[in-house]
Design an enzyme around this catalytic site. Structure first.
Site, PDB file in Angstrom:
ATOM      1  N   HIS A 122     -16.872  10.536 -38.226  1.00 51.34           N
ATOM      2  CA  HIS A 122     -18.153  11.149 -37.861  1.00 51.34           C
ATOM      3  C   HIS A 122     -19.254  10.092 -37.749  1.00 51.34           C
ATOM      4  CE1 HIS A 122     -15.909  14.240 -40.271  1.00 51.34           C
ATOM      5  NE2 HIS A 122     -16.141  14.934 -39.163  1.00 51.34           N
ATOM      6  N   THR A 360       2.571  -6.627  -2.410  1.00 51.34           N
ATOM      7  CA  THR A 360       3.350  -5.885  -1.421  1.00 51.34           C
ATOM      8  C   THR A 360       4.303  -6.789  -0.653  1.00 51.34           C
ATOM      9  OG1 THR A 360       1.545  -4.303  -1.181  1.00 51.34           O
ATOM     10  CG2 THR A 360       3.182  -4.378   0.588  1.00 51.34           C
ATOM     11  N   ASP A 480      -3.006 -11.073  11.539  1.00 51.37           N
ATOM     12  CA  ASP A 480      -2.566 -10.588  10.232  1.00 51.37           C
ATOM     13  C   ASP A 480      -2.049 -11.763   9.415  1.00 51.37           C
ATOM     14  OD1 ASP A 480      -1.661  -8.389   8.338  1.00 51.37           O
ATOM     15  OD2 ASP A 480       0.189  -9.518   8.676  1.00 51.37           O
TER      16      ASP A 480
END
Length: 497
Positions: A122, A360, A480
């Site tokens: 608390h 990736t 790319d």
């Protein structure tokens, strides 16, 4: 049985319920659980220990006993016994924010990097504030839990022969990953420094303090309940429950098995690979061509990185360079590369790609190369289940083309990328198609370069470039990065043939 944690307001209100029960003629017992060692005897005074997460074990154990038909007297006595043999301590990086009370006063917030040891659920203050790493913090907390010489906080004595349960509680703000790390560190130190190997490890979110940025450690010493078979503390703790907040206890066998299961990289993967009857005409020439391609990738790193900094996250060039350097180091570390192309791929190239190249593109290369090895194996038409030594088959351009085509079909199961999507496939697919049509390495490399060049005019439909704004700033100018890097490899390899 009326049971609560030892906080003044809870004790009074639950006590009122207990007395109302008695007044109504109901056989009633009341007990306030207390397990916190964050506040010592001197400070706790007449109030005594607070109840925190270790009390959850008391609730679980006496609940199981009640379900098994234990009497009120047995449940009441066992609650006292479990609570008396439990010690808990919490630590937090910050006081919790109570909803509806506005933003906390900055002066009341804890300084960055400071940890309050013994903080209550608390927002009650703890015993001290420290700056420590996780291992240092766990060491401090275990010492406060287990030090028999701390007369103010040694509420329960532990010896190495005692059987203990380790109970780890998330105060609300930890992720599962963080809690798992804290649990592993605590179990490690508990066994190493105190010779306690827990008979159960229970870790989860049991008693929270809203968004409390911390955790608590609880230890339960198992003692004899004298209740007979099936009613020991451990058996009652293991008793099945449908409570959604309960976490399955982890046995020492499972815990040890998980810790001992480590990857053995001592043996070369090539030794475990079933050989084929395929053979490279000249392994030295193959190494030369491969080296030339990898060198070309390394030299192109600055260009690829520049391209990727504009249309991606800027790490493509570094990733390709890191992979190329690692493969070069591997193939140069062996006196002679194997003539079997499958052994070459599986034993010396694929493991490097899988371990060094991330993201990736790393996954795409790893899938393709594994599939290429399988495609080569399919071209070994003389192989049998017993792999008898037979006449060697020289690996021709036709065999490479068939294997690469097979690998491309396998890769298509895991990515929808095709020429025109502005990915490395714009270089890879033209290279393979040219080989299939009877072209040589130079012609195939030229097709790959042309494919990479075409990506300058393409809009991205896959990959990180999809999310990059300002297409007008790079379209027609920037290829790319992945396709460009792969085309550089093919060009270098063709030059080295």
């Amino acid at each position: 049985m009326v049971i609560t944690m030892n906080y003044t307001g809870d004790v009074l209100n639950f006590g009122m319920a207990a007395e109302k029960g008695k007044a109504a003629g109901i056989d009633t017992e009341f007990f306030a659980m207390a397990d916190d060692v964050g506040v010592g005897r001197s400070k706790g005074g007449k109030v005594g220990r607070r109840g925190i997460a270790g009390s959850i074990m008391t609730l679980k154990i006496i609940g199981a006993l009640a379900e098994k038909g234990g009497s009120l007297a047995e449940v009441y006595k066992l609650a006292q016994q479990v609570s008396a043999n439990t010690v808990s301590l919490g630590s937090s990086l910050e006081h919790v924010h109570v909803p509806g009370r506005g933003q906390p006063n900055p002066e009341e917030e804890m300084p960055e990097g400071e940890i309050e040891v013994g903080m209550g659920i608390h927002n009650e203050p703890g015993s001290r504030k420290v700056r420590a790493s996780l291992p240092e913090l766990v060491k401090i907390m275990l010492a406060q839990l287990l030090d028999p010489n701390d007369k103010d906080r040694a509420f329960c004595s532990f010896s190495p022969s005692d059987k203990v349960v380790l109970f780890m509680n998330n105060l609300g703000g930890l992720s599962m990953l963080e809690l798992a790390g804290v649990t592993a560190e605590t179990a490690l130190q508990l066994e190493r420094d105190y010779h306690h190997k827990p008979v159960r490890v229970i870790s989860g979110t049991f008693l929270t303090s809203l968004n409390g940025m911390g955790f608590s450690i609880s230890l339960l010493k198992l003692t004899d309940t004298n209740l007979g078979p099936g009613k020991s503390m451990l058996e009652l703790l293991d008793h099945p429950t449908e409570a959604i907040g309960w976490a399955a206890p982890v046995s020492p066998q499972t815990w040890s098995s998980a810790n001992d299961a480590v990857l053995d990289n001592s043996a070369s993967a090539a030794s475990d690979t079933r050989p084929t009857n395929l053979t490279l005409t000249d392994p030295a020439a193959a190494k030369k061509a491969l080296t030339a391609g990898l060198d070309r990738v390394i030299a192109a790193e600055k260009d690829v990185t520049r391209y990727d900094s504009i249309v991606g996250d800027g790490d493509c060039g570094i990733g390709l360079k890191r992979g190329a350097e690692a493969i070069l180091q591997e193939i140069n570390s062996v006196p002679q590369l194997p003539a079997d192309p499958v052994a070459l791929l599986v034993g010396h190239i694929i493991p490097v790609v899988e371990n060094v190249m991330d993201g990736t593109s790393g996954a795409i290369y790893a899938i393709f190369l594994n599939a290429l090895a399988h495609g080569l194996r399919e071209q070994d038409h003389t192989s049998s289940g017993q792999q008898q030594q037979q006449q060697k088959i020289e690996v021709t351009g036709r065999i490479w083309a068939a294997a690469a085509s097979s690998a491309l079909k396998s890769l298509a199961k895991y990515t929808p990328a095709q020429p025109g999507d502005r990915t490395l496939m714009d270089a890879l697919i033209p290279f393979i198609q040219t080989l299939e049509q009877g072209g040589d390495a130079k012609q195939a490399a030229r097709a790959a370069s042309e494919g990479a060049e075409k990506t300058k005019e393409m809009s991205a439909s896959l990959g990180r470039t999809v999310y990059v704004g300002g297409e007008s700033e790079w379209k027609g100018k920037i290829p790319d990065p992945g396709a460009w890097g792969l085309a550089e490899f093919f060009e270098g390899m063709a030059d080295g043939v």
